[in-house]
Design a protein around this motif. Sequence first.
Motif, PDB file in Angstrom:
ATOM      1  N   THR A 179      -0.319  -1.656   9.940  1.00 29.24           N
ATOM      2  CA  THR A 179      -0.557  -3.090  10.067  1.00 29.24           C
ATOM      3  C   THR A 179      -1.539  -3.580   9.012  1.00 29.24           C
ATOM      4  O   THR A 179      -2.430  -2.860   8.570  1.00 29.24           O
ATOM      5  CB  THR A 179      -1.101  -3.418  11.461  1.00 29.24           C
ATOM      6  OG1 THR A 179      -2.225  -2.561  11.745  1.00 29.24           O
ATOM      7  CG2 THR A 179      -0.042  -3.212  12.523  1.00 29.24           C
ATOM      8  N   ARG A 180      -1.349  -4.845   8.626  1.00 28.25           N
ATOM      9  CA  ARG A 180      -2.214  -5.507   7.641  1.00 28.25           C
ATOM     10  C   ARG A 180      -2.768  -6.790   8.232  1.00 28.25           C
ATOM     11  O   ARG A 180      -2.162  -7.420   9.104  1.00 28.25           O
ATOM     12  CB  ARG A 180      -1.414  -5.833   6.383  1.00 28.25           C
ATOM     13  CG  ARG A 180      -1.029  -4.616   5.571  1.00 28.25           C
ATOM     14  CD  ARG A 180      -2.183  -4.154   4.672  1.00 28.25           C
ATOM     15  NE  ARG A 180      -2.175  -4.905   3.425  1.00 28.25           N
ATOM     16  CZ  ARG A 180      -3.273  -5.343   2.816  1.00 28.25           C
ATOM     17  NH1 ARG A 180      -4.463  -5.162   3.365  1.00 28.25           N
ATOM     18  NH2 ARG A 180      -3.197  -5.978   1.662  1.00 28.25           N
ATOM     19  N   PHE A 181      -3.949  -7.193   7.768  1.00 27.18           N
ATOM     20  CA  PHE A 181      -4.560  -8.481   8.095  1.00 27.18           C
ATOM     21  C   PHE A 181      -4.835  -8.625   9.584  1.00 27.18           C
ATOM     22  O   PHE A 181      -4.741  -9.716  10.148  1.00 27.18           O
ATOM     23  CB  PHE A 181      -3.681  -9.653   7.612  1.00 27.18           C
ATOM     24  CG  PHE A 181      -3.019  -9.419   6.285  1.00 27.18           C
ATOM     25  CD1 PHE A 181      -3.773  -9.270   5.138  1.00 27.18           C
ATOM     26  CD2 PHE A 181      -1.644  -9.327   6.188  1.00 27.18           C
ATOM     27  CE1 PHE A 181      -3.160  -9.036   3.906  1.00 27.18           C
ATOM     28  CE2 PHE A 181      -1.022  -9.101   4.973  1.00 27.18           C
ATOM     29  CZ  PHE A 181      -1.787  -8.952   3.837  1.00 27.18           C
ATOM     30  N   THR A 182      -5.170  -7.542  10.262  1.00 25.75           N
ATOM     31  CA  THR A 182      -5.467  -7.573  11.689  1.00 25.75           C
ATOM     32  C   THR A 182      -6.777  -6.849  11.954  1.00 25.75           C
ATOM     33  O   THR A 182      -7.233  -6.032  11.149  1.00 25.75           O
ATOM     34  CB  THR A 182      -4.360  -6.882  12.506  1.00 25.75           C
ATOM     35  OG1 THR A 182      -4.245  -5.519  12.083  1.00 25.75           O
ATOM     36  CG2 THR A 182      -3.026  -7.581  12.324  1.00 25.75           C
ATOM     37  N   LYS A 183      -7.371  -7.141  13.128  1.00 25.69           N
ATOM     38  CA  LYS A 183      -8.585  -6.426  13.532  1.00 25.69           C
ATOM     39  C   LYS A 183      -8.256  -5.054  14.099  1.00 25.69           C
ATOM     40  O   LYS A 183      -9.139  -4.209  14.222  1.00 25.69           O
ATOM     41  CB  LYS A 183      -9.349  -7.260  14.571  1.00 25.69           C
ATOM     42  CG  LYS A 183      -9.902  -8.569  14.014  1.00 25.69           C
ATOM     43  CD  LYS A 183     -10.651  -9.350  15.086  1.00 25.69           C
ATOM     44  CE  LYS A 183     -11.200 -10.656  14.515  1.00 25.69           C
ATOM     45  NZ  LYS A 183     -11.911 -11.459  15.545  1.00 25.69           N
ATOM     46  N   TYR A 184      -6.993  -4.847  14.457  1.00 27.05           N
ATOM     47  CA  TYR A 184      -6.574  -3.542  14.969  1.00 27.05           C
ATOM     48  C   TYR A 184      -5.808  -2.795  13.879  1.00 27.05           C
ATOM     49  O   TYR A 184      -5.274  -3.395  12.942  1.00 27.05           O
ATOM     50  CB  TYR A 184      -5.712  -3.700  16.225  1.00 27.05           C
ATOM     51  CG  TYR A 184      -4.587  -4.692  16.122  1.00 27.05           C
ATOM     52  CD1 TYR A 184      -3.353  -4.336  15.559  1.00 27.05           C
ATOM     53  CD2 TYR A 184      -4.736  -6.000  16.596  1.00 27.05           C
ATOM     54  CE1 TYR A 184      -2.308  -5.243  15.477  1.00 27.05           C
ATOM     55  CE2 TYR A 184      -3.691  -6.913  16.512  1.00 27.05           C
ATOM     56  CZ  TYR A 184      -2.485  -6.532  15.948  1.00 27.05           C
ATOM     57  OH  TYR A 184      -1.460  -7.433  15.857  1.00 27.05           O
TER      58      TYR A 184
END
Length: 555
Positions: free
Chosen positions: A285-290
């Motif tokens: 995943t990209r551009f996420t807090k997770y």
Amino acid sequence: MGGRKSLLATLAWLMAAGTLMMVVRAEDPYIFFTWNVTYGTISPLGVPQQGILINGQFPGPNINSTTNNNVVINVFNNLDEPLLFSWNGVQQRKNSWQDGVAATNCPIMPGTNYTYHFQVKDQIGSYYYFPSLGMQKAAGGFGGLRINSRLLIPVPFADPEDDYTVLIGDWYTKSQTSMKKLLDSGHSLGRPAGVLINGKSGKDEKEPLFTMKAGKTYRYRICNVGLKNSLNFRIQGHTMKLVEIEGSHTVQNTYQWLDVHLGQCYSVLVTANQEPKDYYMVASTRFTKYDLSATGIIRYENGKGQASQALPEAPVGWAWSLNQFRTFRWNLTASAARPNPQGSYHYGSINITRTIKIVNSAGTVGGKLRYAINGATHVDSTTPLKLAEYYGVQDKVFKYNTIADEPPAQVKSDNITEQPVVVNATFRNFVEIIFENHERSIQSWHLDGYSFFPVAIEPGTWSPEKRKNYNLLDAVSRYTIQVYPKSWAAIMLTFDNAGMWNLRSETWERRYLGQQLYISVQSPARSLRDEYNLPDSAPLCGIVKELPNPPPYTV
């Protein structure tokens, strides 16, 4: 006459048996498929859940076609709910009847079948299909769709040793039914449970997804079929030479990482030039807090040794991703699906006749979460919009131009209108569409029926003087574009494909909750040169179900 009946009977038997065959005719070749769509238990993240299977497969079977093939797919719906399939990026020239979305087609009802028939006219490249109604995409039913070049059209790279489809995407362990209830109650879906590569997370997997022979070069077609997240893709110890994006040959730059946003497809060449052993491909995943990721094993034939557990890290930040986008360029010296250079279409020298500015927003209707475009949130009608238009009863179903080309200066979160959203476009006009994202999350937008030229993505807000920064020479013609947080993107295209076409957010909860619209492109002449008639086999529903057929289009 008896011979013709015998041929038709043979073809009908082959379709019923689920057999694929090529029929040599004077016209362009036909390929046939039969799909049996059922539920089945799948456990891609180790949690048993109900999935949507095609011929018992998750993901579904690949469609392997060649430019100008007629693709015939007989779909038997053995679910307990209506069903439609859409063909992401396939342009359906003059034929939005086969687009397979709620505004163009009545659904395939449970226990019935429908035969899609479309031609992959003058296209090459990497695409995928998916079930388009509700949240069915969250349960599976998707698969790869490739269009190979005809033999007489030169391709700007040597034939690869093999050609692999890589479907990456985030995944929820919630059922599609519970996801619909969650969204209908006014809540967001929240974070996914994981990421998949071809239906597998890679956890505890020992068998390879793909194999390579040392010294050989392979083509990997990578598509993000997920619901919520942009993903970064890389292959341990190997570089990737980009050769195609969504139907266009590209300048062949080499990359260690590729950001693949929702709905997008990329083709890369990978050469097996490392020590013969196992290697991981990684999607995260990209551009996420997770941080969620999946792995898949690539195994060298006769290789010895397991893959290293030290996985390559993804880049950080969206500025890197924006800079990567700027390196993508159309290969102007390569042939396309037709025997003429791709660069012969000089889009940068055509006068813009209309500018449509799209601003996405979130708000509430009746106290429940909805997503909007220019202050309007789309709802499907019981009568498909295209059918209503074809039968001349559109005034009873929807209104044209329910949003303005220039959005309101400010849309209050509690002042969103809820209706079918249809934009009326002039046939063959050259237009500019601006996507302006005022939010902190990345957006991804797709337009059915067309490829377009993404001429710029920049931070901030758009204004006419920004046109001086447009790439008016070699922007890659494609069908999906990302818009970074607090940024804008500009695309250009000619509305030369008559029909009713879906412009949508590829973030699926946003699309489900209204962040989509339809563009009606009507030819002034009711002519088969511009658009096909409604197929005789198409089911009817809503207010047109009992109406007499309108006069057909003629040559």
